[in-house]
Design an enzyme around this catalytic site. Structure first.
Site, PDB file in Angstrom:
ATOM      1  N   PRO A 113       0.935  -1.309  -0.029  1.00 24.00           N
ATOM      2  CA  PRO A 113      -0.001   0.140  -0.014  1.00 24.00           C
ATOM      3  C   PRO A 113       0.817   1.200   0.058  1.00 24.00           C
ATOM      4  O   PRO A 113       1.850   1.368   0.768  1.00 24.00           O
ATOM      5  CB  PRO A 113      -0.612  -0.009   1.119  1.00 24.00           C
ATOM      6  CG  PRO A 113       0.179  -1.043   2.188  1.00 24.00           C
ATOM      7  CD  PRO A 113       0.881  -1.839   1.382  1.00 24.00           C
ATOM      8  N   MET A 114       0.515   2.138  -1.029  1.00 23.75           N
ATOM      9  CA  MET A 114       1.232   3.381  -0.950  1.00 23.75           C
ATOM     10  C   MET A 114       0.506   4.465  -1.105  1.00 23.75           C
ATOM     11  O   MET A 114       0.071   4.746  -2.263  1.00 23.75           O
ATOM     12  CB  MET A 114       2.400   3.349  -1.941  1.00 23.75           C
ATOM     13  CG  MET A 114       3.597   2.380  -1.504  1.00 23.75           C
ATOM     14  SD  MET A 114       4.834   2.133  -2.733  1.00 23.75           S
ATOM     15  CE  MET A 114       3.941   1.040  -3.669  1.00 23.75           C
ATOM     16  N   GLN A 131      -6.822  -0.686   1.566  1.00 21.87           N
ATOM     17  CA  GLN A 131      -6.258  -0.581   2.745  1.00 21.87           C
ATOM     18  C   GLN A 131      -7.103   0.422   3.639  1.00 21.87           C
ATOM     19  O   GLN A 131      -6.916   1.544   3.597  1.00 21.87           O
ATOM     20  CB  GLN A 131      -4.772  -0.220   2.850  1.00 21.87           C
ATOM     21  CG  GLN A 131      -4.162  -0.403   4.233  1.00 21.87           C
ATOM     22  CD  GLN A 131      -2.920   0.087   4.451  1.00 21.87           C
ATOM     23  OE1 GLN A 131      -2.618   1.532   4.063  1.00 21.87           O
ATOM     24  NE2 GLN A 131      -1.952  -0.391   5.068  1.00 21.87           N
ATOM     25  N   HIS A 168      -5.392  -1.388   8.345  1.00 22.27           N
ATOM     26  CA  HIS A 168      -3.980  -0.649   8.561  1.00 22.27           C
ATOM     27  C   HIS A 168      -3.550  -0.605  10.005  1.00 22.27           C
ATOM     28  O   HIS A 168      -4.256   0.446  10.762  1.00 22.27           O
ATOM     29  CB  HIS A 168      -4.052   0.840   7.877  1.00 22.27           C
ATOM     30  CG  HIS A 168      -2.696   1.164   7.768  1.00 22.27           C
ATOM     31  ND1 HIS A 168      -1.525   0.936   8.540  1.00 22.27           N
ATOM     32  CD2 HIS A 168      -2.284   2.434   7.058  1.00 22.27           C
ATOM     33  CE1 HIS A 168      -0.483   1.792   8.260  1.00 22.27           C
ATOM     34  NE2 HIS A 168      -0.887   2.511   7.309  1.00 22.27           N
ATOM     35  N   GLY A 169      -2.982  -1.531  10.668  1.00 20.23           N
ATOM     36  CA  GLY A 169      -2.797  -1.482  12.043  1.00 20.23           C
ATOM     37  C   GLY A 169      -1.391  -1.010  12.408  1.00 20.23           C
ATOM     38  O   GLY A 169      -0.747  -1.263  13.381  1.00 20.23           O
ATOM     39  N   ALA A 170      -0.572  -0.627  11.236  1.00 21.66           N
ATOM     40  CA  ALA A 170       0.982  -0.302  11.458  1.00 21.66           C
ATOM     41  C   ALA A 170       1.288   1.218  11.374  1.00 21.66           C
ATOM     42  O   ALA A 170       0.584   2.097  11.414  1.00 21.66           O
ATOM     43  CB  ALA A 170       1.509  -0.808   9.883  1.00 21.66           C
ATOM     44  N   HIS A 171       2.648   1.152  11.575  1.00 20.73           N
ATOM     45  CA  HIS A 171       3.190   2.550  11.303  1.00 20.73           C
ATOM     46  C   HIS A 171       2.934   3.750  12.144  1.00 20.73           C
ATOM     47  O   HIS A 171       2.994   4.939  11.911  1.00 20.73           O
ATOM     48  CB  HIS A 171       3.281   3.038   9.776  1.00 20.73           C
ATOM     49  CG  HIS A 171       3.515   1.805   9.039  1.00 20.73           C
ATOM     50  ND1 HIS A 171       3.147   1.917   7.461  1.00 20.73           N
ATOM     51  CD2 HIS A 171       4.081   0.697   8.988  1.00 20.73           C
ATOM     52  CE1 HIS A 171       3.671   0.879   7.005  1.00 20.73           C
ATOM     53  NE2 HIS A 171       4.375   0.187   7.958  1.00 20.73           N
ATOM     54  N   TYR A 225      -0.106   4.725  13.334  1.00 20.63           N
ATOM     55  CA  TYR A 225      -1.527   5.281  13.057  1.00 20.63           C
ATOM     56  C   TYR A 225      -2.769   4.702  14.085  1.00 20.63           C
ATOM     57  O   TYR A 225      -1.976   3.970  14.951  1.00 20.63           O
ATOM     58  CB  TYR A 225      -2.082   4.893  11.695  1.00 20.63           C
ATOM     59  CG  TYR A 225      -1.109   5.737  10.692  1.00 20.63           C
ATOM     60  CD1 TYR A 225      -1.308   7.050  10.621  1.00 20.63           C
ATOM     61  CD2 TYR A 225      -0.497   5.158   9.879  1.00 20.63           C
ATOM     62  CE1 TYR A 225      -0.285   7.580   9.670  1.00 20.63           C
ATOM     63  CE2 TYR A 225       0.504   5.839   8.922  1.00 20.63           C
ATOM     64  CZ  TYR A 225       0.540   7.172   8.790  1.00 20.63           C
ATOM     65  OH  TYR A 225       1.244   7.753   8.051  1.00 20.63           O
TER      66      TYR A 225
HETATM   67  C1  FMN Z   1       5.357   6.849  -1.122  1.00 18.10           C
HETATM   68  C2  FMN Z   1       4.944   5.725   0.004  1.00 18.10           C
HETATM   69  C3  FMN Z   1       3.575   5.715   0.643  1.00 18.10           C
HETATM   70  C4  FMN Z   1       3.335   4.790   1.475  1.00 18.10           C
HETATM   71  N1  FMN Z   1       1.990   4.799   2.011  1.00 18.10           N
HETATM   72  C5  FMN Z   1       1.664   3.824   2.943  1.00 18.10           C
HETATM   73  C6  FMN Z   1       0.109   3.377   3.010  1.00 18.10           C
HETATM   74  O1  FMN Z   1      -0.619   4.163   2.692  1.00 18.10           O
HETATM   75  N2  FMN Z   1      -0.027   2.449   3.973  1.00 18.10           N
HETATM   76  C7  FMN Z   1       1.044   1.759   4.649  1.00 18.10           C
HETATM   77  O2  FMN Z   1       0.681   0.790   5.204  1.00 18.10           O
HETATM   78  N3  FMN Z   1       2.107   1.872   4.026  1.00 18.10           N
HETATM   79  C8  FMN Z   1       2.596   2.787   3.354  1.00 18.10           C
HETATM   80  N4  FMN Z   1       3.885   2.914   2.678  1.00 18.10           N
HETATM   81  C9  FMN Z   1       4.861   1.850   3.357  1.00 18.10           C
HETATM   82  C10 FMN Z   1       4.906   0.681   2.140  1.00 18.10           C
HETATM   83  O3  FMN Z   1       3.754  -0.073   1.820  1.00 18.10           O
HETATM   84  C11 FMN Z   1       6.038  -0.342   2.404  1.00 18.10           C
HETATM   85  O4  FMN Z   1       5.889  -0.908   3.441  1.00 18.10           O
HETATM   86  C12 FMN Z   1       7.429   0.291   2.255  1.00 18.10           C
HETATM   87  O5  FMN Z   1       7.554   1.185   1.393  1.00 18.10           O
HETATM   88  C13 FMN Z   1       8.388  -0.728   2.361  1.00 18.10           C
HETATM   89  O6  FMN Z   1       8.353  -1.482   1.268  1.00 18.10           O
HETATM   90  P1  FMN Z   1       9.494  -1.092  -0.076  1.00 18.10           P
HETATM   91  O7  FMN Z   1      10.824  -1.213   0.565  1.00 18.10           O
HETATM   92  O8  FMN Z   1       9.243  -2.253  -0.948  1.00 18.10           O
HETATM   93  O9  FMN Z   1       9.340   0.087  -0.882  1.00 18.10           O
HETATM   94  C14 FMN Z   1       4.217   3.752   1.947  1.00 18.10           C
HETATM   95  C15 FMN Z   1       5.422   3.728   1.428  1.00 18.10           C
HETATM   96  C16 FMN Z   1       5.804   4.820   0.368  1.00 18.10           C
HETATM   97  C17 FMN Z   1       7.310   4.807  -0.333  1.00 18.10           C
END
Ligand code: FMN
Length: 375
Positions: A34-35, A111, A179-182, A184
């Site tokens: 998810p991004m 998500q 979304h239970g991570a990071h 939030y």
């Molecule tokens: C631009 C960007 C936006 C992201 N937005 C979310 C998000 O909305 N929800 C989430 O759980 N993680 C988000 N992430 C984290 C990514 O899902 C992922 O866990 C993280 O980029 C590591 O994976 P990678 O190394 O393959 O990029 C985001 C990461 C990036 C780079």
């Protein structure tokens, strides 16, 4: 170069295997992480969002996890350009996204997101809504003007997640990710750093998990029994990369067991580097420990395909531990079931097709400029 050929064909073979997530069969082992993009004015995902996801599905991504999308609660988010998962126009937009991804041969889950105490200045339509969280405390420990959630607030948010999940199934999505991570909202409850409650929702790890588990149970209640419910969680928090929910496997189990019992089908264990062991005395990463402790399928993530070394390993210029073989070995050992790819898929929408087709020499090195275009 023989290493290259064998790694390439091994990657194609192992990553092409289908996998069952409750009632959903994902055609291969590659998921899109998810991004957040903020390309949905008024919270409505339009043609741009449709083609962004459909392009990756057409190029072989098995499971797309969408960018975080706000549930229907006034304090869920702060941007008018992040898509919402409530409202007629917004859901109509999402239905077309799911349809486009299916037409391209992929599967997709939204998500579902509530940012909790990360909320600062909000855009319309809820510019005045307060930041809410377990104890009104921000990730950095400051109290600011946040609000500790009342039982009524908790019930409203639980209802908002359940409504969004029911809508996801109704409009054609293949499952949901919570979304239970990071750092939030849900993670703010899980983490002792932000959860100082003295009621049933605070205290030991099981109590801190109660709110998330109630959301899972409410979601489970309104969706079909075979509709996959994925729960994403992490040790790290935004603004606090070294934070940890659990220092030991036992502490982790105290958090994961109630979630699994409430109805989580799949865990998505978010790490920044998938090859790092999570606890001493074992090579297992966080997804590996999660699978071992819960028996549920898991998704790993973290710098897959990003590292210059990873690409060099692909093209046969050495085989550092974080190269493709390390990932494939872990998959073969059933440490986890799917591999989520984030930034490498932003950089190159064709990433999955190249890996699944054994065309590793065509992979492009990651360039952070890809974050600016998000096309
Ligand atoms: C631009 C960007 C936006 C992201 N937005 C979310 C998000 O909305 N929800 C989430 O759980 N993680 C988000 N992430 C984290 C990514 O899902 C992922 O866990 C993280 O980029 C590591 O994976 P990678 O190394 O393959 O990029 C985001 C990461 C990036 C780079």
């Amino acid at each position: 170069m023989t290493v290259t050929a064998s790694s390439a064909s091994r990657a194609a073979e192992i990553l092409s295997r289908p996998v069952a997530l409750n009632g959903l069969t994902v055609p291969n082992r590659i998921a899109m992480a998810p991004m957040t993009r903020m390309f949905s004015p008024g919270g409505v995902p339009d043609e741009d969002v449709r083609s962004y996801y459909a392009r990756r599905a057409a190029a072989g991504v098995g499971l797309i996890v969408t960018e975080g999308t706000y549930v229907g609660h006034e304090s869920a988010g702060q941007s008018n350009r992040v898509p919402r998962f409530h409202g007629e126009e917004q859901l109509a937009g999402w239905a077309k996204v799911a349809e486009a991804v299916h037409a391209a041969g992929g599967t997709i889950v939204p998500q579902l997101w509530h940012i909790g105490m990360v909320r600062k200045q909000g855009d319309p339509p809820y510019a005045e809504a307060p930041a809410v969280g377990p104890s009104g405390i921000r990730l950095d420990g400051t109290e600011s003007s946040g609000k500790a959630m009342t039982q009524g607030d908790l019930d409203d948010v639980i209802g908002a997640f359940a409504e969004a999940a029911a809508a996801a199934e109704r409009i054609g999505f293949d499952g949901v990710e919570l979304h239970g991570a990071h750092g939030y909202l849900l993670d703010q409850f899980l983490w002792a750093g932000t959860n100082r409650r003295t009621d049933a929702y605070g205290g030991d790890p099981v109590a801190r998990t109660k709110f998330a588990a109630e959301i899972v149970a409410a979601v489970r209640e309104v969706v079909s029994p075979d509709f996959p419910v994925i729960f994403r969680y992490s040790q790290w928090k935004q603004e606090a990369y070294d934070a940890r929910l659990a220092e030991t496997p036992e502490e982790l189990e105290a958090i994961l067991a109630p979630l699994a019992a409430a109805g989580v089908d799949v865990f998505h264990a978010s790490t920044r580097r998938y090859w790092l062991p999570e606890f001493e005395g074992s090579d297992l990463n966080l997804a590996g420990w999660t699978k071992k402790l819960t028996g549920r399928p898991t998704i790993t993530v973290g710098s897959v395909g990003l590292d210059g070394d990873f690409i060099r390993a692909f093209v046969g210029e050495g085989a550092p531990v974080q190269g493709i073989d390390e990932l494939l070995d872990r998959l073969e050992r059933d440490e986890f079931d799917l591999v989520a790819v984030g930034r490498a898929l932003l950089q190159d929408p064709e990433w999955a097709a190249k890996v699944l087709g054994g065309r590793l020499e065509e992979l492009k090195p990651y360039d952070a400029a890809a974050l600016k275009t998000l096309s």
